[in-house]
Every structure is written in C-alpha cells, then in structure tokens.
Design an enzyme around this catalytic site. Structure first.
Site, PDB file in Angstrom:
ATOM      1  CE  LYS A 105      -5.995  -2.095  10.627  1.00 35.06           C
ATOM      2  NZ  LYS A 105      -5.446  -3.406  10.483  1.00 35.06           N
ATOM      3  CG  HIS A 107      -6.676  -1.876  15.449  1.00 36.19           C
ATOM      4  ND1 HIS A 107      -7.170  -0.628  15.118  1.00 36.19           N
ATOM      5  CD2 HIS A 107      -7.333  -2.754  14.656  1.00 36.19           C
ATOM      6  CE1 HIS A 107      -8.092  -0.762  14.175  1.00 36.19           C
ATOM      7  NE2 HIS A 107      -8.212  -2.033  13.873  1.00 36.19           N
TER       8      HIS A 107
END
Length: 226
Positions: A105, A107
C-alpha cells in the site's frame, strides 16, 4: 494420553465441517481420504474457540517468550487476530499481531504489513492453518526477514498431515524446520485425529469407520513421512 484440548479440538474440527472424510484430490495431485478446509470457520463462536486452541498449543510449545504472532495473508489474518485475543484472555500476555498484504500500500498506512510493525529484536511465531508442502513459508520467510532483524521462534499449524513433503520423505513441518532452523508444531496430528475418531461416535455418528480407516492407512503407506 492425549491432552483434553486436543481431543476437543478434533471434535470441534468435525463439528465445524472443517475436517471431512471421503475422496478428495489435493492441490498436489494426491488423492486423499481426508480434507481440511480452515476457511469453514466462519462464526464468532468458532473463531473464538479456534483462537483459544491455537493459543494453548503455542503456549505449550513455545511458552511466553515471544512478542509477535505473524499470520501470512490471507488465511493467516483471522487466525492471528483470533489467537492474539485468546492469548491475552487465557495468559494475560499482550502479543502483537502482524500480517502481510498481498499488495504493497502506498498511501495512508503504507507498506506491506498489517497490524504491528516488526522491530529489531522481536521474537516471532508464525501461524498457519495447515502446511502441506512448505511453499507458503518459502514466500513468508523473506517478507518477515526483510522488515527487521527478528528471531523466528517457530511455526504453529492446526493439523500436521504427517505426509512426506514434495522433495523428501520427511513431513513438510520437518522440512521447514531443517531448512529455516526454527521449531514447528501443530495443535494435533493426523495420528491424533485417527486415534480420537476411529470407531467413536460424535453426535451419534461414527466419523472414521473401518472403510475410512483402511483408506487412511493405505494413503499413509504411499505418502506417509518417514
């Protein structure tokens, strides 16, 4: 004499329709008279009990000297969460939970890990449902080692199938232990299962009768670990 929690766990697997007997073709291509699908634990009560059985087995095998429970995505995620909760309730020790994401991921909560970040010096126990070939550890081990300088204390699975791995005549759990240098354990083994269920009634039904017992014996003659 089998520990009572092991016997209870075996009956719990049958009741939860996680452990089934019949005729199954496994991913490895082997035809097996039994099949275990940990994805069949779905209710709150089932997950609570499952976490307690794992916690007891981990406590009996590794004691309290570890910090993090790591469950490989995806199946390991609910196992880890349920077991860390149970560990806190049964033994009053706070273990952190950690899992990996299949995709990184970029963000918000960035990175490849869910739950607790791994820190240098952490002692980690890996938790899985069942290990047939050791392939998942091959993927998991480098992920854990890349995050921090941690010590992997061991691996705990729910069922030791006791059959030879794909490369040697040893069980997958023994192969993993030799390859990576950490201990492996299981809540129960297939020998425990046979002992607990052969010609015994559960809810008025004999789970392993003579026919199924013969099929299991034949399977282990061919695929049983040395």
């Amino acid at each position: 004499m089998m520990d009572s929690y092991k016997k209870e766990f075996i009956e719990f697997m049958v009741d939860s329709k996680v452990l089934k007997f019949g005729d199954f073709t496994l991913k490895s291509g082997r035809k097996s008279p039994f099949f275990m699908n940990a994805g069949a634990y779905v209710t709150g009560a089932q997950l609570k009990k499952l976490g307690e059985y794992y916690a007891q087995a981990i406590h009996n095998t590794y004691g309290d000297d570890f910090d993090v429970l790591f469950g490989p995505a995806y199946k390991g995620i609910p196992l880890t969460v349920a077991t860390t909760i149970a560990y806190s309730e049964l033994y009053g020790k706070e273990i952190r939970y950690c899992s990996n994401r299949k995709e990184v991921k970029d963000h918000g909560d960035v990175g490849i890990l869910l739950g607790s970040k791994l820190q240098d010096g952490d002692k980690v126990v890996i938790i899985e449902d069942v290990t047939t070939s050791g392939k998942s550890i091959e993927e998991t081990f480098p992920i854990i080692k890349a995050q921090a300088d941690v010590e992997i204390v061991g691996l705990m699975v729910s069922l030791n199938r006791m059959e030879k791995g794909l490369n040697t005549d040893k069980t997958a759990l023994d192969e993993i232990s030799e390859t990576y240098g950490f201990k492996t354990g299981a809540i129960v083994s297939m020998a425990d299962v046979t002992e607990a269920l052969y010609n015994k009634e559960i809810n008025g039904q004999v789970i392993i009768d003579d026919t199924i017992k013969a099929a299991i014996d034949k399977y282990y003659e061919e695929y049983g670990a040395k």
